[in-house]
Design an enzyme around this catalytic site. Structure first.
Site, PDB file in Angstrom:
ATOM      1  N   HIS A  19       0.842  -1.011  -0.027  1.00  0.00           N
ATOM      2  CA  HIS A  19       0.095  -0.198   0.019  1.00  0.00           C
ATOM      3  C   HIS A  19       0.946   1.184   0.339  1.00  0.00           C
ATOM      4  O   HIS A  19       1.298   1.538   1.445  1.00  0.00           O
ATOM      5  CB  HIS A  19      -0.892   0.170   1.297  1.00  0.00           C
ATOM      6  CG  HIS A  19      -2.150   0.985   1.471  1.00  0.00           C
ATOM      7  ND1 HIS A  19      -3.185   0.328   1.412  1.00  0.00           N
ATOM      8  CD2 HIS A  19      -1.631   2.345   0.835  1.00  0.00           C
ATOM      9  CE1 HIS A  19      -4.082   1.773   1.247  1.00  0.00           C
ATOM     10  NE2 HIS A  19      -3.209   2.937   0.681  1.00  0.00           N
ATOM     11  N   HIS A  21       1.790   5.323  -2.228  1.00  0.00           N
ATOM     12  CA  HIS A  21       1.032   5.614  -3.556  1.00  0.00           C
ATOM     13  C   HIS A  21       1.825   6.976  -3.689  1.00  0.00           C
ATOM     14  O   HIS A  21       2.785   7.290  -3.097  1.00  0.00           O
ATOM     15  CB  HIS A  21       0.016   7.089  -2.486  1.00  0.00           C
ATOM     16  CG  HIS A  21      -1.174   6.040  -2.372  1.00  0.00           C
ATOM     17  ND1 HIS A  21      -2.542   6.796  -2.600  1.00  0.00           N
ATOM     18  CD2 HIS A  21      -1.611   6.288  -1.448  1.00  0.00           C
ATOM     19  CE1 HIS A  21      -3.590   6.076  -2.295  1.00  0.00           C
ATOM     20  NE2 HIS A  21      -3.069   5.479  -0.623  1.00  0.00           N
ATOM     21  N   ASP A  23       1.786   9.415  -5.574  1.00  0.00           N
ATOM     22  CA  ASP A  23       1.994  11.319  -5.663  1.00  0.00           C
ATOM     23  C   ASP A  23       2.524  11.459  -3.926  1.00  0.00           C
ATOM     24  O   ASP A  23       3.132  12.627  -3.942  1.00  0.00           O
ATOM     25  CB  ASP A  23       0.295  11.673  -6.039  1.00  0.00           C
ATOM     26  CG  ASP A  23      -0.069  11.082  -5.151  1.00  0.00           C
ATOM     27  OD1 ASP A  23       0.010   9.843  -4.603  1.00  0.00           O
ATOM     28  OD2 ASP A  23      -1.459  11.908  -5.412  1.00  0.00           O
ATOM     29  N   GLY A 177     -10.083   8.106  -2.333  1.00  0.00           N
ATOM     30  CA  GLY A 177     -10.307   9.224  -1.920  1.00  0.00           C
ATOM     31  C   GLY A 177     -11.249   9.905  -0.486  1.00  0.00           C
ATOM     32  O   GLY A 177     -11.621   8.768   0.421  1.00  0.00           O
ATOM     33  N   HIS A 204     -10.116   1.057  -0.186  1.00  0.00           N
ATOM     34  CA  HIS A 204      -9.539   1.911   0.908  1.00  0.00           C
ATOM     35  C   HIS A 204     -10.893   2.116   1.579  1.00  0.00           C
ATOM     36  O   HIS A 204     -11.810   2.360   1.716  1.00  0.00           O
ATOM     37  CB  HIS A 204      -9.636   3.351   0.602  1.00  0.00           C
ATOM     38  CG  HIS A 204      -7.642   3.164  -0.030  1.00  0.00           C
ATOM     39  ND1 HIS A 204      -7.316   2.848  -0.938  1.00  0.00           N
ATOM     40  CD2 HIS A 204      -7.352   3.777   1.270  1.00  0.00           C
ATOM     41  CE1 HIS A 204      -5.847   4.208  -0.697  1.00  0.00           C
ATOM     42  NE2 HIS A 204      -5.883   4.225   0.157  1.00  0.00           N
ATOM     43  N   GLU A 207     -10.932   3.888   7.369  1.00  0.00           N
ATOM     44  CA  GLU A 207      -9.989   4.568   8.171  1.00  0.00           C
ATOM     45  C   GLU A 207     -11.012   5.838   8.674  1.00  0.00           C
ATOM     46  O   GLU A 207     -10.817   6.034   9.105  1.00  0.00           O
ATOM     47  CB  GLU A 207      -9.256   5.330   5.930  1.00  0.00           C
ATOM     48  CG  GLU A 207      -7.960   5.957   6.534  1.00  0.00           C
ATOM     49  CD  GLU A 207      -7.367   6.202   5.901  1.00  0.00           C
ATOM     50  OE1 GLU A 207      -7.999   5.879   4.204  1.00  0.00           O
ATOM     51  OE2 GLU A 207      -6.244   6.780   6.116  1.00  0.00           O
ATOM     52  N   ASP A 285       2.250   3.499   2.672  1.00  0.00           N
ATOM     53  CA  ASP A 285       1.243   4.547   2.626  1.00  0.00           C
ATOM     54  C   ASP A 285       1.859   5.846   1.297  1.00  0.00           C
ATOM     55  O   ASP A 285       1.537   5.478   0.156  1.00  0.00           O
ATOM     56  CB  ASP A 285      -0.488   5.050   3.721  1.00  0.00           C
ATOM     57  CG  ASP A 285      -1.356   5.731   3.026  1.00  0.00           C
ATOM     58  OD1 ASP A 285      -1.417   4.817   1.976  1.00  0.00           O
ATOM     59  OD2 ASP A 285      -1.813   6.299   4.204  1.00  0.00           O
TER      60      ASP A 285
HETATM   61 ZN   LIG Z   1      -3.840   4.479   0.973  1.00  0.00          ZN
END
Ligand SMILES: [Zn+2]
Length: 359
Positions: A19, A21, A23, A177, A204, A207, A285
């Protein structure tokens, strides 16, 4: 064990990061160079001064503050060369941590302001990952993320493009998102389409939203893995479902703390979930935004939750089993990892009877 020896042991462990990302994992020095190439002025005199704009340092005030770091880099990521470069550098950063397998996720629709199609975005990222694989010996796959606040039409485009790259390194699809404002059930049609195209799914959930989102993600959206899942314990029935189906939780301790997915470390349920027999994996993450590494994440588990190095090794093996890879590749990876663990004097608990065929 003295701290320096422990850190060395954790560094030497072969690792996986499921997991991660794209960006959220851009080096400050790289953003600095990209901005110069694009002729965009930055609010900093030197690359080092970009830290407060790109990283959460110390205590993060809120989820909003966390998300601002993504807004800061978003405008720079609309050219194929840039996407290829940052993907390549994520593989390089994985190698620096002795990470042997990574899945890098990104939202193709977020990188199209300068005219790229979803396919061109995916192609650029996968090119960077493949180049990184060749140079650094890390296996790297991509995950295409749909966005909760995007229309079904835009998300369908992502699913369709992702499926076209299935044989070229695009391993799965995701939903990311604002979870609280856009619950999972709004995206049924999109993920029914993903299932129809036989794309593996991770979502996701749990969370910023509750256990209902986890239930929906598994039962209706076809998720075999859940991103975070921190709030799973709010519904014991959903927790039982996750355990029975051996759904994998992709937990990211430092990010979960920073985004306030739980109130404090005292209420973080990672030990509880581990002891309850849930299939947990530990991930970063966002290397840059969370200012983290897998060693930092494991250290949190050891220092705050009393995990032993052997237990960390078993969490790593969960990550191998949960990889969106063909079963034969996972078995090879598992054998390599077991050999490395044995050399480091670690004996993780016996492997599960079968490796899940998520790939
Ligand atoms: Zn994530």
């Amino acid at each position: 064990m003295p701290n320096n020896l422990l850190e060395e042991l954790l560094h030497n462990l072969p690792k996986v990061d499921l997991h991660l990302h794209l960006d959220g994992s851009i080096r400050e020095s790289t953003l600095w160079e990209i901005a110069a190439q694009q002729g965009i002025e930055l609010p900093a005199a030197r690359a080092e001064d970009l830290t407060p704009f790109m990283k959460v340092t110390g205590e993060c005030g809120s989820l909003l503050e966390y998300l601002e770091k993504f807004d800061f880099v978003a405008g720079f990521l609309h050219q194929a060369e840039v996407l290829e470069r940052i993907a390549y550098e994520v593989v390089e950063q994985a190698a620096e941590q002795n990470c042997r397998y990574i899945e890098v996720r990104f939202g193709p629709q977020l990188h199209r302001s300068e005219g790229l199609s979803c396919e061109e975005v995916i192609d650029a990222v996968l090119r960077g990952l493949r180049r990184g694989e060749a140079d650094f010996g890390v296996i790297a796959r991509g995950i295409a993320a749909c966005l909760r606040h995007h229309s079904p039409h835009r998300n369908m485009e992502v699913i369709e493009a992702a499926a076209a790259f299935r044989e070229r390194g695009l391993a799965a699809v995701d939903l990311a998102g604002p979870e609280a404002a856009f619950p999972a059930h709004l995206h049924r049609a999109v993920f029914e389409y993903a299932q129809l195209l036989d794309m593996p799914v991770t979502i996701h959930a749990g969370e910023a939203g509750g256990a209902d989102n986890i239930h929906e993600a598994i039962v209706r959206l076809g998720a075999s893995r859940i991103g975070h899942g921190v709030r799973l314990r709010e519904n014991p029935n959903v927790l039982n479902l996750v355990r029975e189906r051996q759904i994998v939780l992709e937990m990211c301790p430092l990010s979960n703390f920073q985004t306030k997915a739980m109130e404090s470390w005292e209420t973080y349920p990672i030990r509880e979930y581990f002891d309850a027999g849930l299939k947990l994996t530990i991930n970063t993450d966002n290397l840059t935004v969370s200012d983290t590494s897998l060693v930092k994440e494991y250290t949190v588990l050891i220092e705050k939750f009393g995990f032993t190095p052997s237990e960390i090794a078993s969490l790593i093996l969960n990550g191998v089993d949960a990889a969106f890879l063909p079963a034969a590749d996972k078995e090879r990876l598992r054998a390599d990892f077991l050999q490395a663990f044995a050399l480091l004097g670690l004996r993780p608990p016996a492997p599960p009877s079968s490796i899940s065929a998520a790939g």
